[in-house]
Design an enzyme around this catalytic site. Structure first.
Site, mmCIF file in Angstrom:
data_model
loop_
_atom_site.group_PDB
_atom_site.id
_atom_site.type_symbol
_atom_site.label_atom_id
_atom_site.label_comp_id
_atom_site.label_asym_id
_atom_site.label_seq_id
_atom_site.Cartn_x
_atom_site.Cartn_y
_atom_site.Cartn_z
ATOM 1 N N ALA A 155 147.521 62.263 103.453
ATOM 2 C CA ALA A 155 147.800 60.934 102.461
ATOM 3 C C ALA A 155 148.047 59.554 102.931
ATOM 4 C CB ALA A 155 148.641 61.413 101.462
ATOM 5 N N CYS A 156 149.037 59.193 102.787
ATOM 6 C CA CYS A 156 149.400 57.692 103.341
ATOM 7 C C CYS A 156 149.677 57.700 104.870
ATOM 8 C CB CYS A 156 150.692 56.964 102.507
ATOM 9 S SG CYS A 156 150.016 56.541 100.856
ATOM 10 N N SER A 157 150.134 59.018 105.136
ATOM 11 C CA SER A 157 150.458 59.196 106.542
ATOM 12 C C SER A 157 149.350 59.420 107.521
ATOM 13 C CB SER A 157 151.361 60.371 106.594
ATOM 14 O OG SER A 157 152.584 59.832 106.265
#
Length: 379
Positions: A155-157
């Site tokens: 995801a966003c990481s």
């Protein structure tokens, strides 16, 4: 074991953008029509009327003023409310690969070395357009890079997980340099008929070249990287090959009973409450492990999720209100670009560092997932 260095970065920005005013106009036109079409059910208490949005609401909730997208026409069409991205043939470069290649070419030009020195390509992103072949392998072929390549999604990481993975490959001696790309077509997974989230995301691609310290010139020494995951349903996207039939039935996400969970959904307040303290504690603990004073960090390049989250994390880490130069915000122009956000911030705002000064690249998002990468400017 050789240390790793961030040697160069690149950025691809689409040429189309949508302002808050344009987005609100489209959403409110859709909501007015939806309310009219469902007036009887609303009057009977079977459905709730859709509340109009406003530019003031969006900016207060997120700090976002505009976002770049691959297609604004479809997003702003009240009869469609999603981008028009025509399917390409298998003989054409895919959309994600094309974006990634453009960002990578900029990074390679800044690096100034031949691609023959790159031994691996990682495509680390949230919104993959297909399961396989891997976009990373497609990017590898387009750029003429040997070695190996694979996709990864946290995801966003994803970008910080990608940097950590690249640094580990270098430390093991597997390769001397890694190209890590983060192409994000977030607009394709966003429900533009949801007032609470229709403004969040934008499209973009970033690229990072991670290189062995003994062959790098300048750049940023990676002092340490740490990763963390904790399962949560508070940010979720259920779209995948096992459930695409739900979208093929004709029940659009904006209709009663439509498959809204096949697009981005989140419980924003719960995410804020859970993630902010988790990330702030992770940063402070990691800094202590490296012998760093978090209050002495010259700059924070945080994931660009929400202005309120970023400001609170900045205060908790630095122990005071950070200045705009210390806590970089690019949300106003780019919106949330998922894995690419912290890299955009780093790419655009890494000037003014003297050799030896330290900053932090940090991401956080669905999973929950979080990653910290402390970097020191090299001479």
């Amino acid at each position: 074991m050789p240390n790793a260095v961030i040697a160069a970065t690149g950025l691809f920005t689409p040429d189309q953008s949508i302002s808050n005013a344009e987005l609100v106009g489209a959403y409110n036109a859709w909501a007015e029509r939806w309310n009219a079409e469902n007036a009887q059910a609303i009057a009977a208490g079977e459905l709730e009327a859709r509340t109009p949005s406003s530019t003031e609401f969006i900016e207060k909730a997120s700090g976002i003023r505009s976002r770049f997208v691959l297609d604004k026409t479809g997003v702003l069409d009240p009869a469609r409310m999603r981008p028009v991205l025509p399917e390409r043939s298998n003989d054409e470069l895919s959309i994600l690969a094309e974006m990634a290649v453009k960002a990578a070419q900029q990074a390679i030009a800044a690096w100034g070395k031949p691609v023959s020195e790159i031994g691996a390509v990682l495509c680390a992103a949230s919104n993959m357009q297909r399961p396989y072949p891997a976009m990373a392998i497609e990017v590898q072929q387009a750029l003429g890079i040997e070695g190996f390549a694979f996709d990864m999604n946290v995801a966003c990481s994803s970008a910080t997980f990608g940097i950590k993975t690249a640094a580990d490959f270098i430390a093991s001696g597997s390769v001397k340099a890694v190209l890590m790309v983060n192409p994000e077509v977030c607009s394709a997974h966003l429900n533009y008929t949801d007032r609470d989230s229709h403004f969040i995301f934008g499209d973009v691609a970033t690229a990072v070249i991670v290189e062995a310290e003994d062959q790098a010139t300048g750049g940023w020494e990676i002092l340490g990287s740490r990763l963390k995951t904790v399962f949560s349903n508070n940010i979720r996207n259920n779209f995948g090959f096992l459930n695409t039939a739900a979208l093929a039935t004709g029940a659009a996400p904006d209709t009663p009973g439509g498959p809204t969970d096949k697009l981005f959904v989140q419980q924003g307040r719960k995410v804020f409450k859970d993630v902010v303290p988790m990330v702030a504690e992770m940063i402070v603990d990691h800094a202590a492990e490296l012998g760093l004073d978090p209050a002495g960090l010259k700059r924070l390049w945080l994931h660009q999720a929400n202005i309120n989250m970023n400001e609170m994390i900045g205060r908790k880490v630095l122990g005071r209100d950070p200045t705009p130069e210390e806590n970089v915000i690019i949300l106003d122009d780019y919106a949330n670009t998922s894995s690419a956000g912290s890299i955009i911030a780093f790419h655009l705002h890494n000037d003014g560092f003297a050799p030896g000064e330290v900053g932090l690249i940090c991401s956080f998002g669905a999973g929950y997932s979080a990653g910290t990468v402390f970097v020191r400017k090299r001479g």
